[in-house]
Design an enzyme around this catalytic site. Structure first.
Site, PDB file in Angstrom:
ATOM      1  N   HIS A 125      -7.366  -1.545   5.954  1.00 32.07           N
ATOM      2  CA  HIS A 125      -6.380  -0.609   6.495  1.00 32.07           C
ATOM      3  C   HIS A 125      -6.724   0.866   6.238  1.00 32.07           C
ATOM      4  O   HIS A 125      -5.838   1.712   6.212  1.00 32.07           O
ATOM      5  CB  HIS A 125      -5.007  -0.954   5.895  1.00 32.07           C
TER       6      HIS A 125
ATOM      7  N   HIS B  44       1.233   3.883   2.085  1.00 32.92           N
ATOM      8  CA  HIS B  44       1.806   4.594   3.230  1.00 32.92           C
ATOM      9  C   HIS B  44       3.327   4.550   3.050  1.00 32.92           C
ATOM     10  O   HIS B  44       3.888   3.513   2.665  1.00 32.92           O
ATOM     11  CB  HIS B  44       1.395   3.947   4.559  1.00 32.92           C
TER      12      HIS B  44
ATOM     13  N   ASP C 283       5.916   4.249   4.773  1.00 32.27           N
ATOM     14  CA  ASP C 283       6.796   3.251   5.400  1.00 32.27           C
ATOM     15  C   ASP C 283       6.847   1.932   4.620  1.00 32.27           C
ATOM     16  O   ASP C 283       7.588   1.020   4.983  1.00 32.27           O
ATOM     17  CB  ASP C 283       6.404   2.995   6.872  1.00 32.27           C
ATOM     18  N   HIS C 284       6.080   1.865   3.517  1.00 32.14           N
ATOM     19  CA  HIS C 284       6.094   0.636   2.712  1.00 32.14           C
ATOM     20  C   HIS C 284       6.648   0.826   1.305  1.00 32.14           C
ATOM     21  O   HIS C 284       6.818  -0.148   0.582  1.00 32.14           O
ATOM     22  CB  HIS C 284       4.690   0.025   2.659  1.00 32.14           C
TER      23      HIS C 284
ATOM     24  N   HIS D 187       0.849  -1.204   0.000  1.00 31.32           N
ATOM     25  CA  HIS D 187       0.000   0.000   0.000  1.00 31.32           C
ATOM     26  C   HIS D 187       0.875   1.241   0.000  1.00 31.32           C
ATOM     27  O   HIS D 187       2.104   1.147   0.096  1.00 31.32           O
ATOM     28  CB  HIS D 187      -0.982  -0.031   1.162  1.00 31.32           C
TER      29      HIS D 187
ATOM     30  N   HIS E  64       6.325  -4.891  12.145  1.00 28.17           N
ATOM     31  CA  HIS E  64       5.684  -3.566  11.998  1.00 28.17           C
ATOM     32  C   HIS E  64       5.459  -2.941  13.379  1.00 28.17           C
ATOM     33  O   HIS E  64       4.371  -2.474  13.706  1.00 28.17           O
ATOM     34  CB  HIS E  64       4.359  -3.719  11.230  1.00 28.17           C
TER      35      HIS E  64
HETATM   36 ZN    ZN Z   1       2.922   0.613   7.790  1.00 24.84          ZN
HETATM   37 ZN    ZN Z   2      -0.069   1.547   6.515  1.00 26.18          ZN
END
Ligand code: ZN
Ligand code: ZN
Length: 304
Positions: free
Chosen positions: A142, A64, A66-67, A62, A270
């Site tokens: 999410h 966000h 951080d990914h 996805h 995570h």
């Molecule tokens: Zn994340």
């Molecule tokens: Zn996320």
């Protein structure tokens, strides 16, 4: 067949306490697959001896940061290092626009082809199939569109029982059909059932990657019987309210999910920046599912 995962990043949201945002490298039969690519993933690959040039498929769960914030850097480095081999990206559609504008801004034209396969959060589907594995998307819950990924070994052919094959003088040209499950009819008309001549191959192993998500039964059926289940466990259960607000899972819930879906082993990751040490998260998940490990960076977990 080799089937193992190297943890490259285990932190949620921001890099902290030497933990990097999400990224994992899967080695399946000596082919490399990257799952998520948070900031710093390139450095992590260098540190843990994962050769970026060998990656052929990248899966982004996805959008966000951080990914995926490490992705454009990685694509650029591959270009600078002379890559010619095409690369396939499995990701939300919007990511193409994000990548294109960054490359366009620096007037970079990649020397290799990037092929896109867009994920659909509305349905689970097979997005990759080759001789070793199939990969399915797992629609998660999410807030923004997010899919997990299910990597499953291909079912192998049945194995011949050599003593029986010799005993009944089965000609070699029948072997391929026997391995696929056919019975053997001898020249004198006698029928030998397949089960007397072959044994089933091992149950295909699977690796399930679930990040990020609210604990929601809707994906439980799809992930059942995982050989190794990676599930996010951002918070301790005393932060359940916060987990629900931010569409994340607690360590206790991750353990319950592993139990309920009959996983063989559980890997949690995570982790929120609020946890400097991770023992409490591990203990909490283990209180319901003892066979749990922390997704510690640099560690390699065999899927077996
Ligand atoms: Zn994340
Ligand atoms: Zn996320």
């Amino acid at each position: 067949m080799k089937f193992e995962v190297t943890i490259l990043g285990s932190s949620s949201a921001t890099p902290i306490y030497n933990r990097n945002p999400s990224a994992q490298a899967l080695n399946i039969n000596e082919k490399l697959y990257l799952i998520d690519c948070g900031e710093g993933t390139q450095q992590q690959m260098l540190k843990f001896d994962v050769r970026a040039s060998r990656i052929e498929h990248i899966f982004i769960s996805h959008l966000h940061g951080d990914h995926y914030l490490g992705l454009v850097g990685l694509l650029s480095s591959l270009h600078l290092n002379g890559r010619k081999k095409p690369l396939t990206l499995y990701c939300p559609e919007l990511l193409k626009e994000i990548i294109d504008i960054q490359l366009k801004s620096s007037e970079t034209e990649l020397q290799y082809a990037v092929e896109y396969r867009f994920t659909d959060v509305g349905k689970a589907e097979v997005i990759l199939e080759n001789q070793d594995i199939t990969v399915e998307t797992i629609p998660l819950d999410h807030g923004i569109g997010c899919t997990g990924f299910l990597f499953r070994e291909k079912k192998r052919l049945r194995k011949l029982i050599k003593e029986k094959i010799d005993e009944f003088n089965v000609p070699v040209q029948y072997y391929p059909a026997l391995k696929k499950g056919a019975d053997y009819v001898a020249p004198d008309g006698r029928v030998f059932e397949n089960e007397t001549l072959t044994i089933d191959s091992a149950t295909p192993k699977s690796y399930v990657y679930c990040s990020d998500t609210l604990c929601n039964e809707k994906y439980f059926d799809q992930i059942s019987n995982a050989t190794l289940l990676y599930h996010e466990a951002t918070f301790l259960n005393n932060m359940l309210e916060r987990a629900n607000e931010t569409h994340h899972t607690t360590a206790l819930q991750a353990g319950q999910i592993a139990l309920k879906t009959h996983a063989k082993r559980l890997l949690i990751g995570h982790f929120s920046a609020r946890y400097k040490t991770l023992n409490e998260l591990l203990d909490e998940a283990r209180s319901v599912f003892p066979d749990t490990e922390l997704a510690v960076e640099g560690k390699i977990f065999a899927i077996e």
